[in-house]
Design a protein around this motif. Structure first.
Motif, PDB file in Angstrom:
ATOM      1  N   LYS A 155       0.846  -1.152   0.165  1.00  0.00           N
ATOM      2  CA  LYS A 155      -0.038  -0.156   0.197  1.00  0.00           C
ATOM      3  C   LYS A 155       0.875   1.169   0.092  1.00  0.00           C
ATOM      4  N   LEU A 156       1.964   0.935   0.938  1.00  0.00           N
ATOM      5  CA  LEU A 156       2.863   2.383   1.066  1.00  0.00           C
ATOM      6  C   LEU A 156       3.439   2.785  -0.596  1.00  0.00           C
ATOM      7  N   HIS A 157       3.994   1.759  -1.256  1.00  0.00           N
ATOM      8  CA  HIS A 157       4.641   1.812  -2.493  1.00  0.00           C
ATOM      9  C   HIS A 157       3.501   2.457  -3.423  1.00  0.00           C
ATOM     10  N   LEU A 158       2.126   2.196  -3.349  1.00  0.00           N
ATOM     11  CA  LEU A 158       1.282   3.163  -4.061  1.00  0.00           C
ATOM     12  C   LEU A 158       1.202   4.391  -3.761  1.00  0.00           C
ATOM     13  N   ILE A 159       1.409   4.661  -2.556  1.00  0.00           N
ATOM     14  CA  ILE A 159       1.467   6.150  -2.235  1.00  0.00           C
ATOM     15  C   ILE A 159       2.586   6.910  -2.530  1.00  0.00           C
ATOM     16  N   TRP A 160       3.683   6.007  -2.310  1.00  0.00           N
ATOM     17  CA  TRP A 160       4.866   6.686  -2.789  1.00  0.00           C
ATOM     18  C   TRP A 160       4.842   6.941  -4.377  1.00  0.00           C
ATOM     19  N   GLU A 161       4.391   6.152  -5.218  1.00  0.00           N
ATOM     20  CA  GLU A 161       4.422   6.543  -6.688  1.00  0.00           C
ATOM     21  C   GLU A 161       3.427   7.830  -7.087  1.00  0.00           C
ATOM     22  N   ALA A 162       2.295   7.781  -6.140  1.00  0.00           N
ATOM     23  CA  ALA A 162       1.357   8.850  -6.274  1.00  0.00           C
ATOM     24  C   ALA A 162       2.122  10.273  -5.898  1.00  0.00           C
ATOM     25  N   TYR A 163       2.907  10.100  -4.661  1.00  0.00           N
ATOM     26  CA  TYR A 163       3.665  11.355  -4.071  1.00  0.00           C
ATOM     27  C   TYR A 163       4.628  11.841  -5.021  1.00  0.00           C
TER      28      TYR A 163
END
Length: 265
Positions: free
Chosen positions: A74-82
């Motif tokens: 989940k965090l890597h999806l957030i990182w990509e969006a960020y």
């Protein structure tokens, strides 16, 4: 090149390929060419994998508490969006997460206030480790004239000191994350507090302090004497706060000196 940077920053939809439309640019051939083993698209894919892997790993390392709470996927999806919203503008990996608190504030996530505080805290840890050190304020090293006017000497917080107002136990959460402990059932503090993050003897430390103490030390973010700081703060305080301030200020200053929070301005 701007084309190359844009191509690398575009999200990768899977682990195997980059969308061909990235190469639909007249300038693409100026930057990448095929060789006997790889097409230009395959070469770009290799660069992109390396780019994203390096950045995701760096963010994972700098923000372990978020991974502890959210899980890596989940965090890597957030990182990509960020990274798409706030692409890297610095050659230093330590600067990669600078806009993360703002990113969380702008989301609709119901836990965004918690994630924002965690991001602010973990950024403060990075900054406390890296920032410069000014000449220390140590009474024993002052000359006689300075000792005779201690309350009038201009003081300033060390550049490595960070002050954060917190409503969540972000310091405890980080300790749990680093030790891989079970998730605490309660992360919100029972009363408001502040965190002071600082470096001492080449290590980063944190100390919970009261909101009143944080208000006092924030006055030293610009060069201010003790007399001036008191004159600024006291008119803003309620009677019970004045009583607390009067009884605690000497202890606060002793702590600030012993832990090297202040410098002579």
């Amino acid at each position: 090149a701007s084309w190359m940077g844009k191509a690398l920053r575009s999200p990768r939809p899977n682990e195997d390929a980059i969308p061909p439309e990235k190469l639909l640019d007249a300038n693409a051939a100026l930057y990448l060419t095929a060789n006997t083993r790889l097409t230009a698209l395959q070469r770009l894919d290799i660069y992109s994998i390396d780019y994203w892997s390096r950045f995701l790993e760096s963010l994972d390392e700098d923000f372990p508490t978020l991974q502890y709470l959210l899980g890596k996927d989940k965090l890597h999806l957030i990182w990509e969006a960020y990274l798409q919203q706030y692409p890297s503008r610095s050659y230093l990996l330590r600067d990669l997460g600078q806009s993360l608190p703002l990113f969380f504030q702008q989301t609709e996530d119901p836990q965004k206030s918690l994630y924002t505080e965690i991001a602010q805290f973990e950024l403060a840890l990075i900054e406390a480790f890296d920032e410069a050190e000014l000449p220390l304020y140590e009474v024993e090293n002052l000359n006689e004239e300075q000792r005779n006017q201690l309350t009038e000497l201009p003081l300033i917080l060390q550049p490595y000191v960070r002050l954060l107002d917190i409503t969540y136990a972000v310091d405890t959460l980080r300790e749990n994350a680093l030790h891989k402990d079970e998730m605490p059932t309660l992360v919100m503090l029972s009363e408001e507090a502040s965190l002071l993050v600082f470096r001492h003897s080449l290590k980063v430390h944190t100390q919970r302090i009261s909101r009143l103490q944080a208000r006092f030390f924030r006055l030293f973010q610009q060069a201010t004497s003790l007399t001036e700081a008191c004159a600024l703060l006291l008119p803003q305080l309620a009677p019970e706060e004045i009583e607390c301030f009067a009884s605690e200020i000497q202890s606060w200053m002793q702590t600030a000196c012993s832990k090297q929070w202040l410098a002579l301005a």
